[in-house]
Design an enzyme around this catalytic site. Structure first.
Site, PDB file in Angstrom:
ATOM      1  N   ASP A 246      51.319  41.077  31.452  1.00 44.51           N
ATOM      2  CA  ASP A 246      51.443  41.830  30.247  1.00 44.51           C
ATOM      3  C   ASP A 246      52.906  42.030  29.991  1.00 44.51           C
ATOM      4  OD1 ASP A 246      50.589  42.865  27.801  1.00 44.51           O
ATOM      5  OD2 ASP A 246      49.864  44.809  28.766  1.00 44.51           O
TER       6      ASP A 246
ATOM      7  N   HIS B  65      56.151  34.758  25.035  1.00 44.19           N
ATOM      8  CA  HIS B  65      55.164  34.086  25.965  1.00 44.19           C
ATOM      9  C   HIS B  65      55.725  32.711  26.397  1.00 44.19           C
ATOM     10  CE1 HIS B  65      52.512  36.497  23.990  1.00 44.19           C
ATOM     11  NE2 HIS B  65      52.362  36.117  22.680  1.00 44.19           N
TER      12      HIS B  65
ATOM     13  N   LEU C 250      47.418  26.678  47.926  1.00 44.98           N
ATOM     14  CA  LEU C 250      47.099  27.998  47.119  1.00 44.98           C
ATOM     15  C   LEU C 250      46.156  27.339  45.993  1.00 44.98           C
ATOM     16  CD1 LEU C 250      48.316  30.668  46.064  1.00 44.98           C
ATOM     17  CD2 LEU C 250      49.937  29.442  44.494  1.00 44.98           C
TER      18      LEU C 250
HETATM   19  C1  IPE Z   1      45.585  41.825  28.669  1.00 42.97           C
HETATM   20  O1  IPE Z   1      46.733  41.823  27.858  1.00 42.97           O
HETATM   21  C2  IPE Z   1      45.323  40.375  28.648  1.00 42.97           C
HETATM   22  C3  IPE Z   1      46.367  39.356  29.141  1.00 42.97           C
HETATM   23  C4  IPE Z   1      47.253  39.706  29.561  1.00 42.97           C
HETATM   24  C5  IPE Z   1      45.983  37.915  28.779  1.00 42.97           C
HETATM   25  P1  IPE Z   1      46.478  42.629  26.552  1.00 42.97           P
HETATM   26  O2  IPE Z   1      48.115  42.932  26.266  1.00 42.97           O
HETATM   27  O3  IPE Z   1      45.682  41.704  25.633  1.00 42.97           O
HETATM   28  O4  IPE Z   1      46.007  44.035  26.771  1.00 42.97           O
HETATM   29  P2  IPE Z   1      45.519  45.267  25.971  1.00 42.97           P
HETATM   30  O5  IPE Z   1      44.928  44.848  24.665  1.00 42.97           O
HETATM   31  O6  IPE Z   1      46.823  45.911  25.606  1.00 42.97           O
HETATM   32  O7  IPE Z   1      44.500  46.042  26.697  1.00 42.97           O
HETATM   33  C1  IPE Z   2      50.699  39.287  27.475  1.00 36.60           C
HETATM   34  O1  IPE Z   2      51.823  39.899  26.870  1.00 36.60           O
HETATM   35  C2  IPE Z   2      50.424  37.826  27.041  1.00 36.60           C
HETATM   36  C3  IPE Z   2      48.949  37.649  26.273  1.00 36.60           C
HETATM   37  C4  IPE Z   2      48.069  38.652  26.161  1.00 36.60           C
HETATM   38  C5  IPE Z   2      48.756  36.384  25.990  1.00 36.60           C
HETATM   39  P1  IPE Z   2      51.585  40.572  25.229  1.00 36.60           P
HETATM   40  O2  IPE Z   2      51.390  39.780  24.294  1.00 36.60           O
HETATM   41  O3  IPE Z   2      50.414  41.253  25.461  1.00 36.60           O
HETATM   42  O4  IPE Z   2      52.785  41.532  25.256  1.00 36.60           O
HETATM   43  P2  IPE Z   2      52.838  42.990  24.789  1.00 36.60           P
HETATM   44  O5  IPE Z   2      51.865  43.816  25.594  1.00 36.60           O
HETATM   45  O6  IPE Z   2      52.455  43.072  23.336  1.00 36.60           O
HETATM   46  O7  IPE Z   2      54.198  43.410  25.058  1.00 36.60           O
HETATM   47 MG    MG Z   3      49.758  43.243  26.014  1.00 38.48          MG
END
Ligand code: IPE
Ligand code: IPE
Ligand code: MG
Length: 251
Positions: A27, A44, A138
């Site tokens: 995240d 990303h 792995l």
């Molecule tokens: C959780 O991250 C899913 C992934 C990292 C793929 P999100 O950024 O979507 O989670 P929430 O919505 O903040 O809980």
């Molecule tokens: C996690 O990073 C990747 C996915 C959920 C696909 P985020 O896109 O949720 O990044 P933040 O939380 O908005 O910084």
């Molecule tokens: Mg996120």
């Protein structure tokens, strides 16, 4: 099916060693990009590169299973352009990374409701899983359109279809029907990006996993931050309901 696992609620894995299975919610990509005045999707793209580094670090550390949350069943709620870019990155990763995985002995496994992905993505997944199927250094599992609630419901529904006469399901059978039924439960769960929640990841499998939350955003995560998480894990005492005093004694 051969039961490869005894639930760790019955046997206690030693923590002084490297965790056998690490599960990560990757995240913070969007915030990483925003801090640099870049579009979220740029985060990303960098995040995909970190997957490569962390896979390598896990191999070096002797981790046997790495499970990464790449796209949740709830992430379809994001703006269409972001979802489209994430799908493109998924396609590129499947096209470009499989040779490297093969070379490094990594078996790729994708879990989630794959039916919602394009036929092209579904085909690339099948090819990648078949090509890396013989690798054993792995096991890299990518959770895509995955949700812990979907996994549980899917397991129960598949069990019901296979056993129409049965009236009750037990813990071991349910575990076998889960998307990662052949993997040991994660020893260490890491969430980057500062949030402290599960976000519908491995609800069943994380029952006794050690949690490590870090403010490091995923595009900044690397082999050193992974080692720090493992070092934190190695300080834990996993008791599974017992007392400290019992741990030295045979159970
Ligand atoms: C959780 O991250 C899913 C992934 C990292 C793929 P999100 O950024 O979507 O989670 P929430 O919505 O903040 O809980
Ligand atoms: C996690 O990073 C990747 C996915 C959920 C696909 P985020 O896109 O949720 O990044 P933040 O939380 O908005 O910084
Ligand atoms: Mg996120």
């Amino acid at each position: 099916m051969l039961r490869k696992l005894i639930s760790p609620t019955q046997t206690i894995p030693p923590v002084a060693i490297v965790p056998k299975h690490i599960a990560i919610i990757m995240d913070g990509n969007g915030r990483w990009a925003k801090k640099r005045l870049m579009p979220r999707v740029a985060g990303h793209a960098v995040g995909v590169k970190r997957v490569r580094d962390v896979v390598q670090a896990c191999i070096e550390q002797g981790v046997e299973y790495l499970t990464l949350f790449a796209f949740s069943s709830e992430n379809w709620r994001r703006p269409e352009a972001e979802v489209t870019r994430l799908m493109e990155l998924f396609v590129h990763a499947l096209e470009d990374e499989v040779d490297r995985l093969l070379k490094n002995g990594v078996r790729l496994n994708i879990i989630g409701d794959l039916s919602r992905f394009s036929p092209r993505i579904q085909e690339l997944i099948t090819v990648a899983e078949v090509r890396t199927g013989g690798c054993s250094k792995l096991t890299l599992t990518i959770a895509a359109n995955y949700g812990g609630r979907w996994d549980l419901l899917n397991a129960v529904n598949r069990w019901r279809a296979a056993n129409p006469e049965a009236t009750e399901i037990d813990e071991a059978t349910l575990t076998d029907y889960l998307a990662m039924g052949d993997a040991p439960e994660p020893d260490l769960f890491i969430r980057t990006g500062g949030e402290q929640r599960i976000s519908n990841f491995l609800l069943w499998q994380l029952a006794y996993t050690e949690f490590h939350f870090t403010d490091t955003l995923w595009p900044d995560f690397n082999g050193d931050t992974l080692k720090a998480a493992i070092a934190s894990y190695q300080q834990r005492e996993r008791r599974f309901g017992r007392t400290s005093e019992q741990l030295g004694a045979p159970v």
